[in-house]
Every structure is written in C-alpha cells, then in structure tokens.
Design a protein around this motif. Sequence first.
Motif, short mmCIF file in Angstrom:
data_model
loop_
_atom_site.label_atom_id
_atom_site.label_comp_id
_atom_site.label_asym_id
_atom_site.label_seq_id
_atom_site.Cartn_x
_atom_site.Cartn_y
_atom_site.Cartn_z
N GLU A 118 34.25 42.05 51.15
CA GLU A 118 35.31 41.86 50.17
C GLU A 118 35.03 42.69 48.92
O GLU A 118 35.94 43.28 48.34
CB GLU A 118 35.44 40.38 49.81
CG GLU A 118 36.74 40.05 49.11
CD GLU A 118 37.04 38.56 49.12
OE1 GLU A 118 38.22 38.20 48.98
OE2 GLU A 118 36.08 37.76 49.24
N ALA A 119 33.75 42.77 48.53
CA ALA A 119 33.39 43.58 47.36
C ALA A 119 33.66 45.05 47.61
O ALA A 119 34.17 45.78 46.75
CB ALA A 119 31.91 43.37 47.02
N ARG A 155 37.37 45.76 47.43
CA ARG A 155 37.87 45.80 46.05
C ARG A 155 37.58 47.16 45.41
O ARG A 155 38.40 47.70 44.66
CB ARG A 155 37.22 44.69 45.23
CG ARG A 155 37.79 43.30 45.48
CD ARG A 155 37.43 42.34 44.34
NE ARG A 155 36.01 42.25 44.11
CZ ARG A 155 35.20 41.37 44.71
NH1 ARG A 155 35.70 40.50 45.56
NH2 ARG A 155 33.91 41.34 44.42
N LYS A 156 36.41 47.71 45.73
CA LYS A 156 36.07 49.02 45.18
C LYS A 156 37.01 50.10 45.71
O LYS A 156 37.49 50.96 44.95
CB LYS A 156 34.62 49.37 45.53
CG LYS A 156 33.58 48.50 44.84
CD LYS A 156 32.16 48.87 45.25
CE LYS A 156 31.74 50.23 44.70
NZ LYS A 156 30.31 50.50 44.93
N ALA A 183 40.05 49.60 46.96
CA ALA A 183 41.39 49.31 46.46
C ALA A 183 41.57 49.85 45.03
O ALA A 183 42.65 50.33 44.67
CB ALA A 183 41.66 47.82 46.50
N LYS A 184 40.51 49.78 44.25
CA LYS A 184 40.58 50.31 42.89
C LYS A 184 40.81 51.82 42.91
O LYS A 184 41.56 52.35 42.09
CB LYS A 184 39.29 49.98 42.13
CG LYS A 184 39.28 50.46 40.68
CD LYS A 184 38.03 50.00 39.95
CE LYS A 184 38.03 50.49 38.50
NZ LYS A 184 36.83 50.00 37.78
N ALA A 234 40.58 41.77 53.29
CA ALA A 234 40.24 43.08 52.72
C ALA A 234 40.94 44.20 53.47
O ALA A 234 41.55 45.09 52.87
CB ALA A 234 38.73 43.27 52.75
N GLU A 242 44.69 44.35 52.77
CA GLU A 242 45.03 44.95 51.47
C GLU A 242 44.92 46.47 51.52
O GLU A 242 45.79 47.19 51.00
CB GLU A 242 44.11 44.40 50.38
CG GLU A 242 44.41 44.96 49.00
CD GLU A 242 43.47 44.44 47.92
OE1 GLU A 242 43.67 44.81 46.74
OE2 GLU A 242 42.54 43.68 48.26
#
Length: 456
Positions: free
Chosen positions: A74-75, A78-79, A81-82, A114, A117
């Motif tokens: 998940e981390a 997020r990276k 996705a940013k 994840a 997304e």
Amino acid sequence: MSETKKSLAELQALIADSAARTRLTYLFDEGKFTELDAFVGEAAGVITAYGYADGEPVYAFSQDVSVKSGAMTEAGARKIAKIYDLAAKTGTPVVGIYDSYGADVNDSAAALRAYGELMLWTANLSGVVPQIAVVAGVCSGTAALLAEAADFVVMAKDASLYAAPNAKSNGSAENAAANGTVCAVCDDDKAAVEKARAILLKLPANNLSPVPVYEYEEPAAAAGSDIESLTKAVFDADSVIELSEGFGGAAYTALATVNGETVGVAATNKTKDKLTENDCAKLARFVRTCDAFAVPVVTFVDTEGFAGNDETEAAGAVKSMSKLAHAYAEATTAKISVVTGKAYGAAYIALAGKGANADAAYALPTAVISALDPITAAEFLEHDKLTGATDLAAARQALADEFAKTQASAANAAVNGLVDGIVDASQLRSAVVDALAMMSGKRISRLPKKHSNIQL
C-alpha cells in the motif's frame, strides 16, 4: 530508540544503491534525479523520482526487487500514485520500470486496493501524457496489466512478462515481441531503459504540447520503393526508431523526424505480404497512439490488401480490417499517405483514401491503384478476350498488366482525384515536407460523444 524513530544515518542506509536506483540513472540526464518520499515506507519496494531527459522533465518509478521481491504494498502504491498525480497536474511523461514478483501477500486486501487505484490512474492519464513501461525483471499478474497499459512497453531479453505463469513461454521476451505485447526487446535492463528514453524524446510532453523539434541532418539519397530505401530517403538521417519489429511481419511502424520534427511512420510494404490480423492491430494501435499526442503520420502503402487465408479468416479478418480503417478514419492528426506500389480496394480506402483518411495523398509513378486486383478486374471486364486463348493464364496476365498500366495507373488515379499528385522517389522527401508544413495548423472537431467504439 523506539521502532518509529530512526536517526538520519539509519534512514540514509535504507536508500542505499540498488538495481532499481541504478536503472533510474540510465533514464535521466547525467544520471541525476530527485527522489520523492525516500523515507516513506522503508519496505515500499519502489523508488519514485523526477528529473530531466534531454532537458525535459520526466517522472519515473522503479520497483526494487531487493525489498520483499518488489512486492506491491500500500505504501508503494501511494508513492506511485503520487507520481501519476504530479504528472497529471504538470503534463509530464511517466516512465515505469517494473521488477516485481507481484502483490504483497501479507495484506492482500491492501494490495487489491492499491492495484485498483493505479489502474485507474493509468487509464485516466492515457492519451494525456506519454507513459512508457520498462520490464527489467519479473513483471507478473496485475503488474503486467499496469505495464501493458502504457503507450509503449520495452523489455530486457532476460525479463519475464505474464498475467499468469505458463510453463511453455514463461512470459519470455521472445514471446512478448512475437505477439505484440512489447514494442522492443533489448539486451539488458540498461539498454531497455535507454531505448525507453529514446522513444520518450520523440514524443510531446503531453497531448497539448507540440511535437519536439531537434537539429537534424539531411538524409542520404536512396532509390527504390522498399521500406529501408524510403526511410533513408525521406526522414532525417539516423532519426528512425522502428517499433514492434517482431510483430505483424507485413507492417512497419516507427518514430522519426522530418526537418527535425517528430512524425510517425507506418508502412505496409515491409515483406510485400498481404495484411493479417496482426498487421492490422499493429498499425491501428500505432496510429491511435500518434493521434493521441497529435504526432503526424506518414503512411507508405504497397499492398494487395488483406489476406484471405483460413488462418486469417479464423482470427476475424473483417474485424481486423474494420479496426484498421476505424483507427485511420478517426485520427485527427495530420495524415500523409504515399502509394509506393500496389493499393487495392479496401486497403487503399483504409490507408490512403482521401475520402476517409488522408489529408494529402501522393503516388509514385509506378503505383497501381485499383478497386480490384488487376487479375480479377481483367477477368470481369475483359472476359470475352480470354475466350479461346491457348494459354489462358498468360492471356489473363497480359490483360491484367494492361489494366494496371491504364485504368489502375497512378496517372489515372490522379485524374480521378484519388491522389493529390504523382512524385518521383527522388522528390518524395520534398513532397512530404511540404505536405506536413501545409497541415501543421490542422484543426478538426468530431461530433460530440464520449468515445468511439472501435473493434478490438
């Protein structure tokens, strides 16, 4: 010290050199980049960064197989996705370097969220900014779907790309090249990233930016109508990057420059064979990619049409032909077509027809443009002349040759408005340059709709 507090030295140790980090140096100018969220999630399994390629900004991520086998966490999501979010805000291309055995099995629910997304991000950015995927190691499962969603996929020859394991191919680069999954296979991860960079530099930064312009050298003069001679004669010296070479044997696609400006190159005369479903898919995908970023397309047409063998029919020949015709007709970018040899029936309409597709169409003096194959036309139109012939095949061929020289000639096509002009091979570059200049300000609007429904 508590588990949640670490010294700067300990944090820096977490971002020590790795293959993932080294691969990013191959992409950016002088190997320099700025890492994002370096200390977020020490087991994220991915490095995200931005930097410059030939002075132009690029965002990138590189999966780190040394951390939990590169598992998507998940981390990590997020990276990534940013990166996509920043790319959308700034209109900046994204390069993804894949090397992961899949999702983090320790938290499958988080992994599913994840991946969902990220799939949404790649779909939303498709046609907005160029996306290039580099398969540097293992790329499996949903990660393979993410990679394949990119505009171009480049693969190292020892890497693996598959949605599900297969004992026969095991996602080999050879198989991926043969079925069109990737546009290029390179010797190693360094060569693959460098190939991705070369492709990227030929593309606009986004769908609102003009095509890039570079200094260029005039091409060497070359005679002949084969694709090698044509590219050497028409496009700037050493500017051609062929794509999907191992897929669709009769079709040819490449990025190149004309007077320093990027164009897409499509051709049907690579092997002189008739077009198959693979050729149609290859050309259609390429034209749609060019159109998404307003890259002009120059098409060289030399084909008798679409193959009618059992294998092609079983694969859905009509659907393939429709897909190709739709891609050309829908594209609003500048389209220049040159009939260099044969252009019969549906192939002419789909690839060079002024009614539906080409903004400007030219023909070499020896081109043959006909609604039917000359042999078939002779049989229909001159059947009486064949009666009583001692050598029927020779008589039929003689009539077909005469038909090709008269009713199907380039001159007759020009008289009937099927092409805009007839140019010698030695003047072809000038004709293409002038046509592209004429169409540089092209603006066209389609009927309001959500999207077209192309055959896939």
